[in-house]
Design a protein around this motif. Structure first.
Motif, mmCIF file in Angstrom:
data_model
loop_
_atom_site.group_PDB
_atom_site.id
_atom_site.type_symbol
_atom_site.label_atom_id
_atom_site.label_comp_id
_atom_site.label_asym_id
_atom_site.label_seq_id
_atom_site.Cartn_x
_atom_site.Cartn_y
_atom_site.Cartn_z
ATOM 1 N N ASN A 1 0.836 -1.100 -0.071
ATOM 2 C CA ASN A 1 0.030 -0.171 0.041
ATOM 3 C C ASN A 1 0.827 1.390 0.098
ATOM 4 O OD1 ASN A 1 0.992 -0.032 2.455
ATOM 5 N ND2 ASN A 1 -0.967 0.339 3.803
ATOM 6 N N GLU A 2 2.122 1.193 -0.280
ATOM 7 C CA GLU A 2 3.139 2.277 -0.274
ATOM 8 C C GLU A 2 4.201 1.929 -1.286
ATOM 9 O OE1 GLU A 2 4.267 2.916 3.581
ATOM 10 O OE2 GLU A 2 5.299 0.978 3.849
ATOM 11 N N ASN A 3 5.100 2.765 -1.573
ATOM 12 C CA ASN A 3 6.372 2.665 -2.483
ATOM 13 C C ASN A 3 7.262 2.733 -1.558
ATOM 14 O OD1 ASN A 3 4.950 3.045 -5.300
ATOM 15 N ND2 ASN A 3 4.308 4.736 -3.935
ATOM 16 N N ALA A 4 8.507 1.920 -1.816
ATOM 17 C CA ALA A 4 9.843 1.956 -1.195
ATOM 18 C C ALA A 4 10.930 2.541 -2.123
ATOM 19 C CB ALA A 4 10.224 0.501 -0.596
ATOM 20 N N GLU A 5 11.257 3.577 -1.846
ATOM 21 C CA GLU A 5 12.488 4.086 -2.962
ATOM 22 C C GLU A 5 13.872 4.286 -1.974
ATOM 23 O OE1 GLU A 5 13.258 8.648 -4.466
ATOM 24 O OE2 GLU A 5 11.445 7.516 -5.549
ATOM 25 N N VAL A 6 14.939 3.861 -2.828
ATOM 26 C CA VAL A 6 16.117 3.904 -2.310
ATOM 27 C C VAL A 6 16.546 5.590 -2.027
ATOM 28 C CG1 VAL A 6 18.682 3.187 -2.355
ATOM 29 C CG2 VAL A 6 16.904 1.351 -2.660
ATOM 30 N N GLN A 7 17.184 5.796 -0.950
ATOM 31 C CA GLN A 7 17.428 7.349 -0.900
ATOM 32 C C GLN A 7 19.019 7.347 -1.261
ATOM 33 O OE1 GLN A 7 14.695 8.710 -0.935
ATOM 34 N NE2 GLN A 7 15.199 10.225 0.844
ATOM 35 N N GLU A 8 20.017 6.690 -0.974
ATOM 36 C CA GLU A 8 21.573 6.372 -1.122
ATOM 37 C C GLU A 8 21.771 4.900 -1.838
ATOM 38 O OE1 GLU A 8 23.244 5.589 3.007
ATOM 39 O OE2 GLU A 8 22.530 7.671 2.528
ATOM 40 N N ASP A 9 22.792 4.618 -2.541
ATOM 41 C CA ASP A 9 23.029 3.437 -2.600
ATOM 42 C C ASP A 9 23.065 2.615 -1.504
ATOM 43 O OD1 ASP A 9 23.552 4.483 -4.982
ATOM 44 O OD2 ASP A 9 25.835 4.310 -5.179
ATOM 45 N N SER A 10 22.381 1.249 -1.623
ATOM 46 C CA SER A 10 22.050 0.439 -0.568
ATOM 47 C C SER A 10 22.102 -0.996 -0.763
ATOM 48 C CB SER A 10 20.580 0.585 -0.106
ATOM 49 O OG SER A 10 20.445 2.013 0.400
ATOM 50 N N LYS A 11 22.382 -1.900 0.296
ATOM 51 C CA LYS A 11 22.666 -3.305 0.085
ATOM 52 C C LYS A 11 21.585 -3.905 0.900
ATOM 53 C CE LYS A 11 26.758 -5.284 0.246
ATOM 54 N NZ LYS A 11 27.622 -5.786 0.961
ATOM 55 N N ILE A 12 20.618 -4.569 0.210
ATOM 56 C CA ILE A 12 19.333 -5.066 0.858
ATOM 57 C C ILE A 12 19.333 -6.613 0.792
ATOM 58 C CG2 ILE A 12 16.865 -5.042 1.062
ATOM 59 C CD1 ILE A 12 16.825 -2.293 -0.265
ATOM 60 N N THR A 13 19.071 -7.423 1.908
ATOM 61 C CA THR A 13 18.751 -8.919 1.815
ATOM 62 C C THR A 13 17.560 -9.100 1.781
ATOM 63 O OG1 THR A 13 20.474 -9.168 3.721
ATOM 64 C CG2 THR A 13 18.907 -10.730 3.332
ATOM 65 N N ILE A 14 17.310 -10.045 0.792
ATOM 66 C CA ILE A 14 15.964 -10.463 0.415
ATOM 67 C C ILE A 14 15.586 -11.765 1.120
ATOM 68 C CG2 ILE A 14 14.641 -11.023 -1.682
ATOM 69 C CD1 ILE A 14 16.296 -9.148 -3.469
ATOM 70 N N ILE A 15 14.905 -12.094 1.703
ATOM 71 C CA ILE A 15 14.327 -13.160 2.590
ATOM 72 C C ILE A 15 12.902 -13.684 2.050
ATOM 73 C CG2 ILE A 15 13.549 -14.001 4.788
ATOM 74 C CD1 ILE A 15 15.098 -11.488 6.179
ATOM 75 N N PRO A 16 12.926 -14.840 1.084
ATOM 76 C CA PRO A 16 11.878 -15.349 0.926
ATOM 77 C C PRO A 16 10.427 -15.356 1.752
ATOM 78 C CG PRO A 16 13.729 -16.571 0.225
ATOM 79 C CD PRO A 16 14.132 -15.771 1.294
ATOM 80 N N LYS A 17 9.340 -14.956 1.080
ATOM 81 C CA LYS A 17 8.220 -14.929 1.731
ATOM 82 C C LYS A 17 8.111 -16.621 2.520
ATOM 83 C CE LYS A 17 3.203 -14.707 1.273
ATOM 84 N NZ LYS A 17 2.251 -14.624 0.199
ATOM 85 N N THR A 18 8.368 -17.470 2.156
ATOM 86 C CA THR A 18 8.148 -18.787 2.787
ATOM 87 C C THR A 18 9.079 -18.793 4.002
ATOM 88 O OG1 THR A 18 9.671 -19.732 1.419
ATOM 89 C CG2 THR A 18 7.447 -20.165 0.626
ATOM 90 N N ASP A 19 10.258 -18.314 4.055
ATOM 91 C CA ASP A 19 11.084 -18.419 5.280
ATOM 92 C C ASP A 19 10.462 -17.395 6.192
ATOM 93 O OD1 ASP A 19 13.011 -19.550 3.419
ATOM 94 O OD2 ASP A 19 14.817 -18.538 4.593
ATOM 95 N N PHE A 20 10.002 -16.376 5.932
ATOM 96 C CA PHE A 20 9.332 -15.396 6.963
ATOM 97 C C PHE A 20 8.202 -16.004 7.388
ATOM 98 C CE2 PHE A 20 6.442 -11.833 7.586
ATOM 99 C CZ PHE A 20 7.028 -11.225 8.850
ATOM 100 N N ILE A 21 7.112 -16.386 6.655
ATOM 101 C CA ILE A 21 5.941 -16.913 7.049
ATOM 102 C C ILE A 21 6.111 -18.289 8.285
ATOM 103 C CG2 ILE A 21 3.579 -17.942 6.452
ATOM 104 C CD1 ILE A 21 3.961 -15.100 5.971
ATOM 105 N N THR A 22 7.068 -19.193 7.709
ATOM 106 C CA THR A 22 7.645 -20.392 8.613
ATOM 107 C C THR A 22 7.859 -19.838 9.937
ATOM 108 O OG1 THR A 22 8.145 -21.607 6.472
ATOM 109 C CG2 THR A 22 8.832 -22.258 8.734
#
Length: 352
Positions: A221-242
């Motif tokens: 329900n919102e946008n997410a925009e990087v403000q400066e060069d960033s490193k982001i870890t992507i955690i799969p939905k299945t990991d999180f829900i589990t």
């Protein structure tokens, strides 16, 4: 230090046998003869784990668990039911209330100690390893795979580098991942019908993004925009829900984060409604300085003016005039690199 275990059991012979086993294993045992006494002892002593009989007079085990789960101080204590009934409906009733495990009578002493050890180990791991910094999060997701409940989690958690102005996700998209900021800064915002931005949050390293839509199974329900060069870890939905469904401790972490987000938004709306522009700007600068302390060199606030004005809820021109006044009054310094608070005490006085 020995762990303390609260044993709630109305059968004295059974209680003596269990207490003897636990004490031989070097646990400190507190015994309660019924559910009411057990609730009182749990609230006063905050044991490391609770063993509770299901069928008891006055207040049964389900009632004990229901009461303790309503209080913050006792809700996170591992809770194991002792029962002579092995019906699946009884198991499900207890687990739905938030029980961590079930032990069916009669049981072997070794099995009892094994279940207790596993629950204590899991609880300590979650409490100690799950902090909001990259090292703790990485350790948490790695170490939890040693526990039986987490052995099916995905082994791969890729990292991605985002450039400034790049979108992490967009409003209306269906979420498939949880994002953890390892390095950098991200703003979340909504756009109204006139194209004006409303910033809902400024996020830095150690913050999670996008967990609310995952929990609600809804689109962003919102946008997410990087403000400066960033490193982001992507955690799969299945990991999180589990994780959420396997551990009430992890669930509470995200519920607390969600409640903090709601409280912060409510406070911002109240500020916009009742504070002057000077007060709102001072308040925003103080919060940004505190939140990003130690991240930017020399304590600089490097957020763009238009973003600060969106946070404050005023036009950029009004913000610029207020910042110019603050500079003239010696409250802040302004350079090409950003803003720096000079007199925090005077800025705080503006809020009263």
């Amino acid at each position: 230090m020995a762990y303390s275990i609260l044993l709630i059991e109305d059968n004295l012979e059974m209680a003596d046998n269990i207490a003897s086993i636990l004490e031989l294993a070097k646990y400190n045992v507190i015994h309660a003869l019924n559910g009411k006494i057990g609730v009182d002892l749990a609230q006063r002593n905050h044991p490391d784990l609770i063993l509770c009989d299901v069928m008891m007079p006055e207040l049964d085990g389900y009632g004990v668990l229901h009461i303790l789960n309503k209080e913050t101080e006792t809700a996170s204590i591992p809770f194991i039911f002792l029962t002579a009934k092995a019906d699946k409906t009884d198991f499900r009733a207890g687990m739905n209330l938030g029980a961590d495990d079930y032990i069916t009578k009669p049981f072997d002493g070794v099995d009892l100690l094994r279940v207790i050890e596993t629950r204590l180990k899991k609880n300590e791991l979650i409490k100690s390893a799950f902090g909001n910094n990259p090292q703790d999060v990485s350790a948490f997701f790695s170490k939890t795979r040693e526990l039986k409940d987490f052995q099916r989690l995905s082994e791969n958690r890729p990292q991605r580098c985002f450039r400034k102005k790049e979108l992490v996700f967009m409003e209306g998209q269906t979420p498939s991942d949880l994002y953890f900021i390892e390095k950098g800064q991200v703003k979340t915002y909504k756009v109204n019908y006139d194209g004006k931005e409303l910033i809902t949050g400024i996020h830095r390293e150690g913050d999670f993004l996008g967990f609310v839509p995952l929990l609600e199974d809804k689109s962003y329900n919102e946008n997410a925009e990087v403000q400066e060069d960033s490193k982001i870890t992507i955690i799969p939905k299945t990991d999180f829900i589990t994780l959420i469904y396997s551990s009430k401790d992890v669930a509470r972490k995200f519920i607390k984060m969600l409640s903090n987000n709601i409280e912060e938004m409510e406070n911002r709306l109240l500020d916009i409604a009742y504070q002057s522009v000077r007060q709102r700007v001072a308040n925003a600068l103080l919060k940004m300085s505190q939140r990003f302390a130690g991240v930017n060199k020399d304590g600089l606030i490097t957020i763009a003016r238009k973003d600060i004005s969106s946070i404050v809820g005023t036009a950029t021109e009004s913000l610029n005039r207020t910042l110019a006044d603050f500079k003239e009054e010696g409250l802040i310094e302004i350079s090409g690199e950003g803003l720096k608070l000079v007199d925090i005490r005077k800025l705080e006085k503006l809020l009263h």
